[in-house]
Enzyme design. Sequence first.
Site, short mmCIF file in Angstrom:
data_model
loop_
_atom_site.label_atom_id
_atom_site.label_comp_id
_atom_site.label_asym_id
_atom_site.label_seq_id
_atom_site.Cartn_x
_atom_site.Cartn_y
_atom_site.Cartn_z
N LYS A 155 0.91 -1.11 -0.03
CA LYS A 155 0.04 0.09 -0.06
C LYS A 155 0.90 1.28 -0.03
CE LYS A 155 -0.17 -0.37 5.14
NZ LYS A 155 -1.02 -0.80 6.11
N ARG A 167 -10.76 -0.17 14.40
CA ARG A 167 -10.13 0.44 13.39
C ARG A 167 -11.15 0.45 12.03
NH1 ARG A 167 -4.21 1.12 10.85
NH2 ARG A 167 -4.70 -0.95 10.27
N TYR A 176 15.30 30.00 7.12
CA TYR A 176 14.19 30.82 7.58
C TYR A 176 14.18 31.01 9.27
CZ TYR A 176 11.34 30.43 3.22
OH TYR A 176 10.89 30.49 2.13
N MET A 204 10.93 24.47 1.84
CA MET A 204 9.90 23.59 0.97
C MET A 204 10.91 22.62 0.11
SD MET A 204 6.92 24.68 -1.73
CE MET A 204 6.09 25.51 -0.30
C1 LIG Z 1 -0.28 -1.66 7.04
C2 LIG Z 1 -1.01 -3.05 7.20
C3 LIG Z 1 -0.24 -4.26 7.28
C4 LIG Z 1 1.30 -4.11 7.14
O1 LIG Z 1 1.75 -3.76 8.43
P1 LIG Z 1 3.52 -3.50 8.64
O2 LIG Z 1 3.59 -3.00 10.23
O3 LIG Z 1 3.81 -2.21 7.60
O4 LIG Z 1 3.90 -4.79 8.40
C5 LIG Z 1 -0.67 -5.39 7.61
N1 LIG Z 1 -2.12 -5.53 7.64
C6 LIG Z 1 -2.94 -4.10 7.83
C7 LIG Z 1 -4.29 -4.37 8.04
C8 LIG Z 1 -2.30 -3.26 7.53
O5 LIG Z 1 -2.98 -1.79 7.57
#
Ligand SMILES: *Cc1c(COP(=O)(O)O)cnc(C)c1O
Length: 364
Positions: A55, A150, A262, A310
């Site tokens: 992801k 969640r 800055y 930036m």
């Molecule tokens: C992001 C995620 C993972 C992977 O988690 P890591 O800690 O990066 O190994 C696995 N399962 C779910 C549901 C996630 O959201």
Amino acid sequence: MVASVQPARSLDLPPGNPHPTAMASGTLHIDLAALTANYRALAAKSAAPAAAVVKADGYGLGSTLVAQTLAKAGCETFFVATAEEGATIRPALGPSATINVFSGHMEGDTELLRDHALTPMLNSPEQIARHQNALPNHAYGLQLDTGMSRLGLSPQDWPAARAHADDATLIMSHLACADDPPHSQNAQQLANFHAMTDGLSTPKSLAATGGTLLGPDYHFDMIRPGVGLYGGFPFTDAQPVVRLSLPVIQIREIPAGTAVGYSATYVADSPRKIATLSAGYADGLIRAMSSKATLWHGDTPCPLVGRVSMDLLTIDVTDCAEPPHALDILGPHQTVDQLAEAAGTIGYEILTSLGPRYTRVPTP
Ligand SMILES: *Cc1c(COP(=O)(O)O)cnc(C)c1O
């Protein structure tokens, strides 16, 4: 081979040159052998098959590149956050790979799920109903909430939703505290997962990177690591996967008493050489790194001085033996977690913030 550093540029520009040459903001070297080694090392910890979480554009490295590399290493199942992310990697993986979508079947996802053969992990009674109505013969998984509050079907939803378990390709849940092995919530979530799924023959998955390291009780029928593949905590045995090299635009010598950046937060207390680099918070080098991060010229540490801008960083290169053409902010001397620590965040955020302006250069 692609050159890793921009062509040498004049380092004797007069101080204050108002027209520095435009150039790339940096080169992100991605070590595909290390990525593969990390996948194999995590996979070897379990008798169950290892999926890969790709992801957020493969944790910032490029999801197509990462997925293709891991498919070559034998990975057959991939997880993404959204249907769009799944559609992005499908062409590179071909039709045989399984692509699971954590966010499930959201309104508007139907065509993407169907056209790219993506498997939604359904999270609620509403998503189950939507999926049954829109794509009645299309594969799906179920995600359970075992204590993170969640995503996923709650224990209250489960008695009614359980009727859909037998036809699911996977039943999964996610641990909230797996990077902290002694935390009591790990065992609690494990017990909840058992209570909700024991007796079902559908394949099950609970472990991300942290859960994989907690041991076989947490592995079930599939592990699904993410961050450990990319060299991040809590997989402390991981090989580093990224080196981020940032080009120097110009170098100036400043006398004691001169302010840098800055808000003039840094004032030199002795004569210094300051290099201005082409990268900044728009590239994921977050402002919290101001006056905290260290960059490297070979083995020489070079402190970031003053505020992160930036598109620019100012670095004290006084200790360098020669004027550097580029400095590394991630590499053998500094992992994503060490840089994260300096900035008060976590390696996940450093990785997934790596911006689109970097040239991504895979090394086999
Ligand atoms: C992001 C995620 C993972 C992977 O988690 P890591 O800690 O990066 O190994 C696995 N399962 C779910 C549901 C996630 O959201």
